[in-house]
Design an enzyme around this catalytic site. Sequence first.
Site, short mmCIF file in Angstrom:
data_model
loop_
_atom_site.label_atom_id
_atom_site.label_comp_id
_atom_site.label_asym_id
_atom_site.label_seq_id
_atom_site.Cartn_x
_atom_site.Cartn_y
_atom_site.Cartn_z
CG ASP A 210 -1.76 1.21 1.37
OD1 ASP A 210 -1.50 2.20 0.64
OD2 ASP A 210 -2.67 1.21 2.22
CD GLN A 213 -0.91 8.76 3.62
OE1 GLN A 213 -0.25 9.77 3.40
NE2 GLN A 213 -2.23 8.79 3.73
CE LYS A 236 -4.82 8.62 0.61
NZ LYS A 236 -5.61 9.28 1.65
CB CYS A 375 -9.18 4.30 7.54
SG CYS A 375 -10.59 5.18 6.92
N1 PLP Z 1 -3.99 3.35 2.37
C1 PLP Z 1 -3.49 4.38 3.06
C2 PLP Z 1 -2.19 4.21 3.78
C3 PLP Z 1 -4.18 5.59 3.10
O1 PLP Z 1 -3.70 6.61 3.81
C4 PLP Z 1 -5.41 5.69 2.41
C5 PLP Z 1 -6.20 6.95 2.48
O2 PLP Z 1 -6.26 7.61 3.48
C6 PLP Z 1 -5.87 4.61 1.70
C7 PLP Z 1 -5.15 3.45 1.70
C8 PLP Z 1 -7.16 4.66 0.93
O3 PLP Z 1 -7.03 5.50 -0.16
P1 PLP Z 1 -8.30 5.82 -1.08
O4 PLP Z 1 -9.37 6.31 -0.15
O5 PLP Z 1 -7.81 6.88 -2.00
O6 PLP Z 1 -8.68 4.56 -1.77
#
Ligand code: PLP
Length: 417
Positions: A210, A213, A236, A375
């Site tokens: 992932d 960030q 982001k 989250c």
């Molecule tokens: N993974 C991380 C580490 C995040 O910070 C975020 C969003 O805050 C996501 C996944 C999810 O991203 P998205 O809402 O653009 O799908």
Amino acid sequence: MTANHVDTSVSFDPLAIRPDFPILAQEIHRQKPLIYLDNAASSQHPLAVLKAMDHCYETTYANVHRGTHWLSEEASGLYESARLSVQNFIGAAADCEVIFTAGTTAGINAVARSWGDAHVQNGDEILLTLMEHHSNIVPWQQLAERTGAKVRWVAITEDGQLDQDDFAAKLNERTKMVGLTAVSNTLGTINPVKHLVELAHAAGALVMVDAAQHVPHATIDVVDWDADFATFSGHKMLGPTGIGVLYGKRELLEKMPPFLGGGSMIKQVTTQGFTWGDLPARFEAGTPPIVEAIGVAAAIEYLKPIGLDRIAAHETHLAAVAQAELDKIDGLHVLGPDPQLKCGIVSFVVEGVSAQDISVLLDLQGVAVRAGHHCTMPLHDHLGISASCRASFYLYNTEEEARHFADSLATILPKLR
Ligand code: PLP
């Protein structure tokens, strides 16, 4: 930003680029300058991105890959050149390894469905870290529910780093997939992705990184990481919402059944059935985010000359400035490792004060931070808290803003205690 260390020796002047972001020039709540510190949730857009998208709508917009007319061919050309920009930006070996999705969440769900349903069975294990975002948790829990696989968790250390011994100890021949965030969106921890991928591969597991960030803030090279899959979001990294990228190794993508069915992803459809199309179209069913892809390419063009290493160094510096001030406040605890070991994210809790109340009062001072679990509920549970406040910096934030945030916090807290 390499492994878990940021080189703060390279400097960068945010004031030089500030006029590119008119939204930040506003005053709110009776002439308070807007200080936007919610960048880990979504970043702002430079004029270059807005203009590139407007220009496309004004001159070059049509659906892609379907028309033989001039406008469609022009739009298709721009869309595909956006893919090449992304390929180059992340160091992918081939453009067909770059799939445009709706965002990070969509990318992980696609892999959990397409790869997961085909390869994960009852008794297999999926290894996740306690600092994952729900996006890199729930799709794997859903896969586990569908298949009978087991989700296991890697611990974190007291100072909010990944417990690498626990990571190694929990890998075994049953581990099929590791879900690993490159950077924690709550702690700011920078994980040593390359090393952890090596460990996972040695155990025979694949890794879904992932990179939501990481990509906006630091150089990425998916080949150097040897990541099997990596995913991130446009919104982001100065780009628009509604678009993200899923990178996958070609040999894996080629064997994966598509997750979504519809237009574009097929070779042939008859009344009897269908055959899959080639990469990357196989994973881009329906009309893709065309103008958004052009926006992401413009964001990349904007970030590149500034330099991601300088951006990372700048953000780490701002986080360190803010954290040094926050450390002086009684009863305030900053989550995660020391500033030099993390990116520009400063999450904190204050004893006896609700994170929500802090963010509301900070907002009245013009300072936008986020309050909640970001989250990352399993992480918050592990830390024994239900919510935290998060200030997250990006390239356009200034040291003055970092100090103003800390001063505002010191001013409002006595009213909340
Ligand atoms: N993974 C991380 C580490 C995040 O910070 C975020 C969003 O805050 C996501 C996944 C999810 O991203 P998205 O809402 O653009 O799908």
